[in-house]
Design a protein around this motif. Structure first.
Motif, mmCIF file in Angstrom:
data_model
loop_
_atom_site.group_PDB
_atom_site.id
_atom_site.type_symbol
_atom_site.label_atom_id
_atom_site.label_comp_id
_atom_site.label_asym_id
_atom_site.label_seq_id
_atom_site.Cartn_x
_atom_site.Cartn_y
_atom_site.Cartn_z
ATOM 1 N N ARG A 525 0.764 -1.192 -0.026
ATOM 2 C CA ARG A 525 -0.138 -0.088 0.190
ATOM 3 C C ARG A 525 0.758 1.268 -0.058
ATOM 4 O O ARG A 525 1.914 1.268 0.591
ATOM 5 C CB ARG A 525 -0.967 -0.105 1.228
ATOM 6 C CG ARG A 525 -1.807 -1.148 1.109
ATOM 7 C CD ARG A 525 -2.904 -0.979 2.062
ATOM 8 N NE ARG A 525 -3.562 -2.486 1.933
ATOM 9 C CZ ARG A 525 -4.767 -2.722 2.370
ATOM 10 N NH1 ARG A 525 -5.260 -2.036 3.408
ATOM 11 N NH2 ARG A 525 -5.477 -3.989 2.143
ATOM 12 N N LEU A 526 0.317 2.235 -0.565
ATOM 13 C CA LEU A 526 1.251 3.376 -0.831
ATOM 14 C C LEU A 526 1.033 4.268 0.342
ATOM 15 O O LEU A 526 2.057 5.041 0.751
ATOM 16 C CB LEU A 526 0.589 4.280 -1.990
ATOM 17 C CG LEU A 526 1.362 5.499 -2.306
ATOM 18 C CD1 LEU A 526 2.755 4.994 -2.719
ATOM 19 C CD2 LEU A 526 0.606 6.122 -3.583
ATOM 20 N N PHE A 527 0.157 4.200 1.282
ATOM 21 C CA PHE A 527 0.117 4.805 2.538
ATOM 22 C C PHE A 527 -0.088 3.724 3.734
ATOM 23 O O PHE A 527 -0.490 2.890 3.426
ATOM 24 C CB PHE A 527 -1.240 5.776 2.542
ATOM 25 C CG PHE A 527 -0.943 6.950 1.535
ATOM 26 C CD1 PHE A 527 -0.212 8.090 2.040
ATOM 27 C CD2 PHE A 527 -1.256 6.792 0.380
ATOM 28 C CE1 PHE A 527 -0.159 9.192 0.851
ATOM 29 C CE2 PHE A 527 -1.240 7.769 -0.574
ATOM 30 C CZ PHE A 527 -0.570 8.943 -0.220
ATOM 31 N N THR A 528 0.546 4.255 4.760
ATOM 32 C CA THR A 528 0.463 3.540 5.988
ATOM 33 C C THR A 528 -0.735 3.547 6.945
ATOM 34 O O THR A 528 -1.328 2.971 7.849
ATOM 35 C CB THR A 528 1.599 3.617 6.775
ATOM 36 O OG1 THR A 528 1.545 5.150 7.355
ATOM 37 C CG2 THR A 528 2.895 3.211 6.426
ATOM 38 N N THR A 529 -1.739 4.400 6.406
ATOM 39 C CA THR A 529 -2.899 4.832 7.155
ATOM 40 C C THR A 529 -3.982 4.790 6.572
ATOM 41 O O THR A 529 -4.210 5.081 5.411
ATOM 42 C CB THR A 529 -2.644 6.286 8.124
ATOM 43 O OG1 THR A 529 -2.666 7.095 7.218
ATOM 44 C CG2 THR A 529 -1.691 6.507 9.007
ATOM 45 N N PRO A 530 -5.265 4.464 7.035
ATOM 46 C CA PRO A 530 -6.421 4.396 6.201
ATOM 47 C C PRO A 530 -6.947 5.587 5.618
ATOM 48 O O PRO A 530 -7.589 5.606 4.755
ATOM 49 C CB PRO A 530 -7.599 3.832 7.093
ATOM 50 C CG PRO A 530 -6.883 3.598 8.569
ATOM 51 C CD PRO A 530 -5.429 3.870 8.558
ATOM 52 N N TYR A 531 -6.723 6.681 6.323
ATOM 53 C CA TYR A 531 -6.978 8.102 5.837
ATOM 54 C C TYR A 531 -5.933 9.100 5.620
ATOM 55 O O TYR A 531 -5.784 9.742 6.568
ATOM 56 C CB TYR A 531 -8.421 8.618 6.804
ATOM 57 C CG TYR A 531 -9.637 7.629 7.278
ATOM 58 C CD1 TYR A 531 -10.385 7.225 6.266
ATOM 59 C CD2 TYR A 531 -9.365 6.975 8.463
ATOM 60 C CE1 TYR A 531 -11.247 6.259 6.550
ATOM 61 C CE2 TYR A 531 -10.303 6.028 8.850
ATOM 62 C CZ TYR A 531 -11.145 5.767 7.767
ATOM 63 O OH TYR A 531 -12.058 4.720 8.270
ATOM 64 N N PRO A 532 -5.098 8.953 4.743
ATOM 65 C CA PRO A 532 -3.729 9.798 4.400
ATOM 66 C C PRO A 532 -4.232 11.089 4.898
ATOM 67 O O PRO A 532 -5.176 11.777 4.052
ATOM 68 C CB PRO A 532 -3.386 9.307 3.166
ATOM 69 C CG PRO A 532 -4.121 8.090 2.498
ATOM 70 C CD PRO A 532 -5.371 7.804 3.428
ATOM 71 N N GLY A 533 -3.366 11.697 5.785
ATOM 72 C CA GLY A 533 -3.547 13.030 6.209
ATOM 73 C C GLY A 533 -4.380 13.455 7.216
ATOM 74 O O GLY A 533 -4.402 14.514 7.820
ATOM 75 N N LEU A 540 1.161 13.379 2.761
ATOM 76 C CA LEU A 540 2.499 13.003 2.533
ATOM 77 C C LEU A 540 3.352 12.569 3.511
ATOM 78 O O LEU A 540 4.095 11.324 3.234
ATOM 79 C CB LEU A 540 3.457 14.127 1.749
ATOM 80 C CG LEU A 540 2.748 14.852 0.286
ATOM 81 C CD1 LEU A 540 3.598 15.907 0.092
ATOM 82 C CD2 LEU A 540 2.937 13.696 -0.894
ATOM 83 N N THR A 541 3.082 12.750 4.740
ATOM 84 C CA THR A 541 3.865 12.248 5.584
ATOM 85 C C THR A 541 3.364 10.542 6.000
ATOM 86 O O THR A 541 4.057 9.963 6.677
ATOM 87 C CB THR A 541 3.607 12.988 7.081
ATOM 88 O OG1 THR A 541 2.387 13.019 7.353
ATOM 89 C CG2 THR A 541 4.253 14.484 7.112
ATOM 90 N N ASP A 542 2.067 10.456 5.425
ATOM 91 C CA ASP A 542 1.860 8.995 5.786
ATOM 92 C C ASP A 542 2.050 8.154 4.691
ATOM 93 O O ASP A 542 1.493 6.879 4.608
ATOM 94 C CB ASP A 542 0.124 9.018 5.930
ATOM 95 C CG ASP A 542 -0.312 9.675 7.041
ATOM 96 O OD1 ASP A 542 0.589 9.839 7.923
ATOM 97 O OD2 ASP A 542 -1.435 10.294 7.168
#
Ligand code: ATP
Ligand code: MG
Length: 603
Positions: A525-533, A540-542
């Motif tokens: 997955r491109l982001f580590t959190t379900p709701y990026p940001g 971007l920090t996620d």
């Protein structure tokens, strides 16, 4: 993470494919009431007078998918595509593919081409029974201009010379009514003259705006004299420098729908408050004689939101232009081009759109639903192959040196009709590093060496022989470099008596001789959190720093001949595709589309 925005993975996935939805109910009712029975169709977009000269419209309904060619399509657009083209397909209608290219600066031919490609790849077409419904909104600029003049003549539009900032002030707020511009009562003659001057390039960019004259006191801000045309000297990808005034989206879009005789104009919920203006505009243009009833009607549904990803062109643009990913078709992006390169299938995407439903309730869909749909389809269609991703050498010490033989592996365990393929076996094989433990953990049933008076463990080499581990070798640093074992020559899979060997472990392998050492890309997955940001304040920090890992893997030799976009299940590892962009003939690179099971754990 409360207030009804949690991913609805189980709820959604467990539900059967929705047979219907509120939009289908509306279409059913419209058709039952013969609402569109008298419609005429000129064979192409036009005024009511053009359509009146045509034939009875063969299409029971007309829908449209109207992308702005300012980026690549993403999975959210796929929702709209499946909905609109799906309705047309199921109701004997037509779905128009219309490029909403009324905003000159941001639009490019590259995006037009990519959008056409994505729509086709998803399995939809704007050509049906010899009728092609591919349109460009910029082809309607003359009509839009004509309608604007007519609205001016009837007193429904005026040229405003307030600055943009003043206009904002005059507009008021949600709680505060707006007030009339001092230019609101210009005469028709003055408005017409000014508007023509605007068109004829006599005024500077931003100096004047054409506005609808509706109601500055309206509780709906969208009805407080919305802007219709602005001056903007910009080159247009199709009309070149012909125009220096361009219509605003809220003015252009209803007109595009009407000229194309769209019956159901389906959009996302954020346009709900625009609907009164949509209707106001079309009714006034109809009253001026350019359009006929029934006018198109706008219906809103909730947009698709997916966890662990962003679905907004603005963000996708930033990820691409600032090189957080490797282009619009980066397999980690939720673009259709990215999904395709990743090895996702159109069938899997369509299944996901069906399962996630159509409603007016805002919700987030778990990314896992998309992956599950992909697994479901790929499991059905992807032939099985073997690949060792983290290779460790296995030497079978009692196998005759220099010899090799054929083993036979089924191409698809649930589809015997697809037959078996030959895989070579010899005394030197690659196995997965994790299939050997020098000191086995409790419950580890794969290879481990003899310890004290306990013998080395036995496993079956899948589709091959049963072997017993005899030891391992290490380098100076203590890393295991080689595992040794002995095989039982009467244990070969498929030969009589082979099943008398009872072993708990079953591991895959690739014959070292002739194995294809391939570049394999493992995507996560491109982001580590379900709701990026959402929590960090900046999506971007996620970003997941490990979203792409490139390895060299040993694949069974036949995979060397895989054609771009051929998809396989690498047994025990997941589904992979031969990359369509940077594979060389005879040297494909592989991308992992999805693992076999949901292995995602947020870090
Ligand atoms: P973005 O918000 O990503 O910039 P957009 O809505 O501006 O997307 P358009 O090219 O205007 O992009 O969209 C074309 C069609 O796709 C529109 O009808 C829009 O409603 C629909 N669409 C875009 N995103 C989604 C989504 N997430 N879910 C459902 N439909 C969508
Ligand atoms: Mg848009």
């Amino acid at each position: 993470m409360s207030n009804g925005h949690e991913p609805k993975k189980n709820a959604v996935y467990a539900a059967p494919a929705p047979a219907t939805n509120f939009i289908r109910n509306i279409v059913d009712a419209d058709l039952a009431g013969n609402k569109f029975a008298a419609r005429m169709w000129a064979g192409k977009p036009g005024l009511s007078s053009d359509h009146a000269k045509g034939q009875h419209d063969q299409a029971k309904i007309r829908t449209r998918f109207p992308p702005e060619p300012n980026g690549y399509l993403h999975i959210g657009h796929a929702k709209s595509i499946c909905l609109n083209f799906g309705l047309a397909r199921d109701y004997g209608g037509r779905c128009h593919l219309r490029f909403d290219d009324t905003n000159p600066a941001k639009e490019e031919q590259e995006f037009v081409d990519a959008i056409l490609d994505s729509v086709h790849w998803l399995g939809f077409d704007y050509e049906k029974n010899g009728e092609s419904n591919l349109y460009f909104a910029s082809d309607y600029f003359d009509w839009m201009y004509e309608f604007a003049e007519s609205l001016i003549e009837k007193g429904y539009a005026y040229v405003d010379s307030l600055s943009a900032e003043e206009m904002r002030e005059y507009r008021g707020t949600l709680t505060e009514k707006g007030k009339d511009s001092p230019f609101r009562n210009r005469s028709v003659a003055e408005n017409l003259a000014l508007f023509r001057e605007m068109r004829d390039s006599k005024h500077a960019d931003g100096a004047n705006v054409l506005r609808a004259r509706i109601d500055m006191q309206s509780p709906n801000i969208n009805l407080r004299d919305p802007a219709m045309y602005r001056i903007k000297r910009a080159h247009h990808h199709r009309t070149g420098d012909k125009w220096c005034i361009y219509p605003l989206y809220s003015y252009a879009h209803p007109i595009e729908d009407a000229l194309e005789q769209i019956t159901h104009s389906i959009c996302t919920l954020e346009f709900e408050d625009q609907r009164p203006y949509y209707d106001w505009l079309l009714e006034h243009i109809r009253d001026a004689g350019f359009l006929a009833d029934p006018l198109p009607r706008q219906y809103e549904f909730s947009r698709l939101n997916l966890t662990y990803i962003v679905l907004s062109k603005r963000y996708l643009n930033q990820l691409v232009s600032e090189k957080y990913v490797d282009g619009w078709d980066d397999p980690r992006l939720p673009t259709i081009a990215g999904a395709r390169r990743r090895g996702y299938t159109p069938e899997g995407i369509r299944l996901m759109m069906e399962r996630s439903g159509v409603s007016k309730a805002d919700s987030w869909i778990d990314y896992g639903l998309l992956e599950d749909c992909m697994r479901e389809h790929l499991n059905d269609v992807a032939p099985r192959r073997t690949a060792v991703l983290d290779p460790l050498k296995l030497i079978i010490t009692n196998y005759p040196e220099g010899q090799s033989e054929a083993c036979f592996a089924p191409n698809h365990p649930q589809k015997p009709e697809l037959g078996k393929r030959e895989v070579p076996f010899s005394g030197e094989l690659w196995i997965e590093r994790e299939d050997f433990q020098e000191t086995p953990q409790k419950g580890f049933f794969r290879l481990y060496p003899p310890m004290g008076d306990q013998p080395g463990n036995k496993v079956r080499l899948r589709y091959g022989f049963v072997i017993q581990c005899t030891g391992c070798e290490k380098d100076a640093a203590g890393n295991i470099t080689k595992v040794t074992a002995e095989y039982f020559s009467d244990s070969k899979s498929g030969t009589p008596g082979s099943d008398t060997y009872k072993v708990k472990g079953n591991i895959h392998w690739v014959c070292a001789k002739g194995a294809y050492a391939a570049q394999v890309r493992l995507y996560d997955r491109l982001f580590t959190t379900p709701y990026p940001g959402r929590e960090s304040g900046n999506y971007l920090t996620d970003l997941n720093p490990d979203s792409k890992r490139t390895i060299t893997a040993y694949l069974e030799r036949s995979l060397k001949d895989a054609k771009p976009e051929e998809r396989f299940q690498f047994e025990r590892h997941g589904y992979f595709v031969a990359d369509r962009v940077d594979s060389l003939p005879g040297a494909p690179k592989f991308n992992r589309a999805v693992t076999l099971k949901d292995s995602w754990t947020a870090k």
